[in-house]
Design a protein around this motif. Structure first.
Motif, PDB file in Angstrom:
ATOM      1  N   ASN A  67      86.083 107.702   1.650  1.00 26.15           N
ATOM      2  CA  ASN A  67      85.392 108.693   2.480  1.00 26.15           C
ATOM      3  C   ASN A  67      83.904 108.367   2.425  1.00 26.15           C
ATOM      4  O   ASN A  67      83.215 108.693   1.455  1.00 26.15           O
ATOM      5  CB  ASN A  67      85.681 110.099   1.935  1.00 26.15           C
ATOM      6  N   THR A  70      80.261 112.456   2.826  1.00 30.39           N
ATOM      7  CA  THR A  70      80.630 113.863   2.646  1.00 30.39           C
ATOM      8  C   THR A  70      79.548 114.585   1.855  1.00 30.39           C
ATOM      9  O   THR A  70      78.562 113.981   1.408  1.00 30.39           O
ATOM     10  CB  THR A  70      82.024 113.993   1.989  1.00 30.39           C
ATOM     11  N   SER A  72      80.371 117.036  -0.965  1.00 31.36           N
ATOM     12  CA  SER A  72      81.564 117.625  -1.593  1.00 31.36           C
ATOM     13  C   SER A  72      81.436 119.113  -1.936  1.00 31.36           C
ATOM     14  O   SER A  72      82.363 119.886  -1.651  1.00 31.36           O
ATOM     15  CB  SER A  72      82.012 116.784  -2.798  1.00 31.36           C
ATOM     16  N   MET A 118      90.524 115.836  -1.848  1.00 29.70           N
ATOM     17  CA  MET A 118      90.452 114.419  -1.446  1.00 29.70           C
ATOM     18  C   MET A 118      91.547 113.600  -2.120  1.00 29.70           C
ATOM     19  O   MET A 118      92.220 112.800  -1.471  1.00 29.70           O
ATOM     20  CB  MET A 118      89.060 113.858  -1.746  1.00 29.70           C
ATOM     21  N   ILE A 123      92.324 109.963  -0.876  1.00 25.38           N
ATOM     22  CA  ILE A 123      90.943 109.440  -0.964  1.00 25.38           C
ATOM     23  C   ILE A 123      90.657 109.118  -2.431  1.00 25.38           C
ATOM     24  O   ILE A 123      90.839 109.965  -3.307  1.00 25.38           O
ATOM     25  CB  ILE A 123      89.929 110.471  -0.427  1.00 25.38           C
ATOM     26  N   PHE A 126      84.464 108.529  -2.775  1.00 26.52           N
ATOM     27  CA  PHE A 126      83.683 109.268  -1.763  1.00 26.52           C
ATOM     28  C   PHE A 126      82.200 109.003  -1.948  1.00 26.52           C
ATOM     29  O   PHE A 126      81.721 108.794  -3.052  1.00 26.52           O
ATOM     30  CB  PHE A 126      84.003 110.776  -1.783  1.00 26.52           C
ATOM     31  N   THR A 305      84.343 112.116   6.446  1.00 30.40           N
ATOM     32  CA  THR A 305      84.781 113.436   6.901  1.00 30.40           C
ATOM     33  C   THR A 305      83.607 114.345   7.226  1.00 30.40           C
ATOM     34  O   THR A 305      83.770 115.322   7.943  1.00 30.40           O
ATOM     35  CB  THR A 305      85.597 114.141   5.790  1.00 30.40           C
ATOM     36  N   LEU A 314      88.800 117.741   4.405  1.00 23.23           N
ATOM     37  CA  LEU A 314      88.374 116.416   3.934  1.00 23.23           C
ATOM     38  C   LEU A 314      89.590 115.502   4.048  1.00 23.23           C
ATOM     39  O   LEU A 314      90.164 115.077   3.064  1.00 23.23           O
ATOM     40  CB  LEU A 314      87.859 116.513   2.488  1.00 23.23           C
TER      41      LEU A 314
END
Ligand SMILES: CSC[C@H]1O[C@@H](n2cnc3c(O)ncnc32)[C@H](O)[C@@H]1O
Ligand code: ZN
Length: 442
Positions: A67, A70, A72, A118, A123, A126, A305, A314
C-alpha cells in the motif's frame, strides 16, 4: 537434503517476476525469513524432507501487497465526513477533527486498527504519512508489519511539532532510530504543495539526497491545488517542485489527477514514481489519473488506498480492480492495464517506488518471505481459467487466508497471530463513542 524451516505448497504461485509466469503445484521454501527455493512439490518433498509443510489446497500465493500511500491512524475517522470535495473535506472537517483528537493514543489505536485491516486484506507493507510517526513505527514493529514511515513536514503546528524545522528535526531522529531496521524504513513526507513552503522543501530535497530516502508527497490531487499554486507561485506545483530540485527517482507523487502531456514526459525523464489512489480520487471527485498514458511513457505506477477517511477502507484488491477498470474507460481501450499489470502495480511497482525492490514485491529466490495466500476454491471464483484474472476482477479481500511477513506467519486461516482482535474492536468502539459525543454537541 537441505535444512530449511518451512515449505508452503499451493496449486498456483504467481511470482510477478518472472513476468507472465504461473507456477502450478509448486512449493516455496522459506528459511530464516527468506525465500530460498521455488520448485515442484514432488521435488520439494524429497529435497526438504524435514521441513514443516504448509499445504494450501485451493489457493494462489502472491507477493504481499504494497500500500504505497496511506495515513494509517485515520482509520478512526472512517465515515466521519463523506461526500465532500477535498478542500472542504480537509479544511472544514478533517483538520478540525485532527486538531481536537490526534494524540499519541489516537495514533496508536488508529494505526493498530489500520494494520489489522491491512493484514487481513493481504497488505504486508504500507507507506504512511501521519502525525506521531514514531508511534506508527512502534505499532508496526510490535505486530511484525513492514512499513515506510513518513518524516512529515507541514507549515502549520500540530501537537507533534511546531514549525517546519521542528518537523524535520523530529523526522531525522526517527530516521536515526530505525537505521538498519529489518521492517521499518523512513521517507520524507512533505504534506502537499499548498501546505509546505519553499524553504522546508529545499531542506527536504537536500536531506533526501544525503540520506538516500524517498520523498512522499500529495501532488496534483485537484484542480484547486493547481490553481492555488498558479496564483501563489505563478507555476503549476510540478514545475515548482522541479525548480526546487525535488523531481527524481526518489519522489513518490501521490494522486496526479491533473497532468498535461508535457508533465507526463517530465515525470518519465525524471524517474518520478506516481502513486495512484483510484478510490480516494473517485470519492473526493478529485479527477482521473491518466494511468495508461503514464505507463506508455515509462513511468512507474504503484497503488495506494489513501486514508480510511477518504476511501473508506484500506483494500488493495479494490484499488487493483479500479485501477484496471478506470484505465480502460479513460483510455477508451479495453486492453489498457490488464490484470497482470494491475497486480504488478500493487506489488513490485510499490516496492520499486519505495526503494525496496531488492527485498520485496515478487516471490523470487533471495527475497524476504512477504507472502499472501488467497483462497480461489469457492464457487464465487469458479470456474477458474486464469488465477490472475480472478485475483483482480473477481475476488474480494475476504478470500485472503494466510499472510507471512519476513517469514513470520501473521495471519493463519484469517486469525491474527500477533494481534488481539477483540481488544482492537473495544478500543475502536471507545473512540467512536468519544468522537460521536462531541459531534453531537457542536
Ligand atoms: C501531515 S499528516 C497527513 C495529513 O494529510 C491529510 N490527508 C489525508 N488524506 C489526504 C488527501 O487525500 N489529500 C491531502 N491531505 C490528506 C491528513 O488529514 C493529515 O492532516
Ligand atoms: Zn493522502
Amino acid at each position: 537434503m537441505q535444512n530449511i524451516n518451512t515449505l508452503i505448497y499451493a496449486p498456483w504461485i504467481i511470482p510477478v517476476i518472472p513476468e507472465n509466469q504461473i507456477l502450478e503445484n509448486h512449493c516455496l521454501a522459506i528459511h530464516q525469513g527468506r525465500i530460498v527455493d521455488c520448485l515442484p512439490r514432488v521435488q520439494a518433498e524429497v529435497r526438504y524432507r524435514d521441513a514443516h509443510l504448509i499445504e494450501l489446497t485451493q489457493h494462489a500465493l502472491i507477493p504481499g501487497l504494497v500500500n504505497a500511500h496511506t495515513h494509517s491512524p485515520m482509520s478512526l475517522l472512517r465515515g466521519l465526513a463523506d461526500d465532500l470535495p477535498l478542500m472542504e473535506w480537509l479544511e472544514g472537517h478533517i483538520w478540525p477533527a485532527e486538531s481536537k483528537w490526534v494524540s499519541e493514543t489516537f495514533v496508536r489505536d488508529g494505526a493498530l486498527l489500520a494494520i489489522a485491516e491491512m493484514l487481513r486484506g493481504g497488505i504486508t507493507c504500507f507507506n504512511d504519512m501521519y502525525f506521531f510517526p514514531e508511534i506508527v513505527a512502534q505499532v508496526a514493529t510490535e505486530v511484525g508489519m513492514r512499513a515506510v514511515i513518513g518524516m512529515i513536514v507541514i507549515d502549520f503546528p500540530s501537537r507533534w511539532a511546531k514549525t517546519p524545522e521542528d518537523y524535520i528535526r523530529k523526522g531525522l531522529e526517527l530516521n536515526d532510530q530505525y537505521r538498519d531496521h529489518p521492517l521499518i524504513k523512513t521517507a520524507f513526507a512533505p504534506h502537499a504543495p499548498y501546505t509546505v513552503s519553499d524553504e522546508p522543501l529545499k531542506q527536504v530535497a537536500i536531506l533526501a539526497k544525503e540520506l538516500n530516502v524517498p520523498v512522499h508527497m500529495h501532488l496534483h490531487e485537484t484542480t484547486e491545488e493547481v490553481n492555488r499554486s498558479l496564483a501563489q507561485y505563478g507555476v503549476r506545483p510540478l514545475e515548482r517542485l522541479q525548480r526546487l530540485e525535488l523531481l527524481s527517482s526518489q519522489l513518490l507523487a501521490v494522486h496526479m489527477t491533473q497532468l498535461t502531456d508535457r508533465e507526463i514526459q517530465t515525470l518519465a525523464t525524471s524517474g518520478t514514481h506516481v502513486i495512484h489512489c483510484p478510490e480516494s480520487n473517485l470519492k473526493l471527485a478529485s479527477g482521473f489519473c491518466p494511468v495508461a498514458k503514464l505507463s506508455q511513457a515509462g513511468v512507474n505506477i504503484a497503488l495506494g488506498t489513501d486514508g480510511a477517511a477518504s476511501n473508506n477502507d484500506l483494500d488493495m484488491f479494490v484499488e487493483m480492480r479500479l485501477a484496471a477498470l478506470l484505465a480502460k474507460a479513460l483510455a477508451g481501450d479495453a486492453s489498457a492495464i490488464p490484470a497482470k499489470q494491475a497486480l504488478r502495480m500493487a506489488t513490485l511497482n510499490g516496492a520499486k517506488a519505495l526503494g525496496l525492490e531488492q527485498e520485496i514485491g515478487s516471490l523470487e529466490i533471495g527475497k524476504v518471505a512477504d507472502i499472501v495466500a488467497v483462497d480461489l476454491g469457492e464457487l464465487e471464483t469458479q470456474p477458474l481459467y486464469e488465477p490472475t484474472s480472478q485475483l483482480v476482477y473477481t475476488v474480494g479481500r475476504d478470500r485472503v487466508s494466510d499472510v507471512w511477513i519476513a517469514g513470520q506467519q501473521v495471519l493463519k486461516k484469517r486469525q491474527f497471530t500477533t494481534l488481539d482482535e477483540s481488544l482492537i474492536l473495544s478500543q475502536t468502539q471507545a473512540w467512536a463513542e468519544r468522537i460521536r459525543e462531541t459531534r453531537k454537541s457542536i
